[in-house]
Design a protein around this motif. Structure first.
Motif, PDB file in Angstrom:
ATOM      1  N   ILE A 181       0.738  -1.027  -0.183  1.00  0.00           N
ATOM      2  CA  ILE A 181      -0.111  -0.410  -0.308  1.00  0.00           C
ATOM      3  C   ILE A 181       0.978   1.024   0.686  1.00  0.00           C
ATOM      4  O   ILE A 181       1.892   0.578   0.312  1.00  0.00           O
ATOM      5  N   TYR A 182       0.586   2.460   0.027  1.00  0.00           N
ATOM      6  CA  TYR A 182       1.552   4.067  -0.816  1.00  0.00           C
ATOM      7  C   TYR A 182       0.251   4.906  -0.304  1.00  0.00           C
ATOM      8  O   TYR A 182      -1.517   5.082  -0.052  1.00  0.00           O
ATOM      9  N   ALA A 183       0.519   5.955   0.194  1.00  0.00           N
ATOM     10  CA  ALA A 183       0.509   7.570   1.269  1.00  0.00           C
ATOM     11  C   ALA A 183      -0.020   7.862  -0.578  1.00  0.00           C
ATOM     12  O   ALA A 183       0.726   7.136  -2.048  1.00  0.00           O
ATOM     13  N   ASP A 184      -1.463   8.375  -1.069  1.00  0.00           N
ATOM     14  CA  ASP A 184      -1.775   9.155  -2.172  1.00  0.00           C
ATOM     15  C   ASP A 184      -1.105   9.783  -2.194  1.00  0.00           C
ATOM     16  O   ASP A 184      -0.173  10.366  -3.335  1.00  0.00           O
ATOM     17  N   SER A 185       0.194  10.727  -1.661  1.00  0.00           N
ATOM     18  CA  SER A 185       1.441  11.609  -2.614  1.00  0.00           C
ATOM     19  C   SER A 185       2.585  11.105  -2.820  1.00  0.00           C
ATOM     20  O   SER A 185       3.236  11.530  -3.423  1.00  0.00           O
TER      21      SER A 185
END
Length: 127
Positions: free
Chosen positions: A59-63
């Motif tokens: 998973i990744y942060a949107d930024s």
């Protein structure tokens, strides 16, 4: 003793790339989700990315979506964070840690579930 050690930070110009490494010792690596976080002085620690060592889900942060890639080498007990197209706002100290309650990453996992924090590696992106 469980220990995480981060490395690979440095100074880079905007648009450049860096690869961070997080090497663990003292634990069965595949039993944990491992996360990368970052912190700017005076602010709270922000989740950047997470990888589930058991199945490789991420998973990744949107930024950072589309610019950062997390990967792991279970044999080396190392998690990598490839950071491309870096921006000045990516400047921070980057930390890795293991989620002691989950084997799979979750965007809802609170930071208190993470433990075995490393000492951090500083990333500075100049404009």
């Amino acid at each position: 003793e469980v220990q995480f050690v981060e490395s690979g930070g440095g100074l880079v110009q905007a648009g450049g790339s860096l690869r961070l490494s997080c090497t663990a010792s003292g634990l069965t690596f595949s039993d944990y989700a491992v996360g990368w976080f970052r912190q700017v002085s005076g602010k709270g620690r922000e989740g950047v990315s997470c990888i589930s060592s058991s199945d490789g889900s991420t998973i990744y942060a949107d930024s950072v979506k589309g610019r950062f890639t997390i990967s792991s080498d279970n044999a080396k007990k190392t998690v990598y964070l490839q950071m491309n197209s870096l921006k000045p706002e990516d400047t921070a100290v980057y930390y890795c840690a293991a989620n002691t309650l989950r084997r799979l990453c979750s965007s809802h996992a609170p930071i208190y579930e993470y433990d075995y924090w490393g000492q951090g590696t500083k990333v500075t992106v100049s404009s």
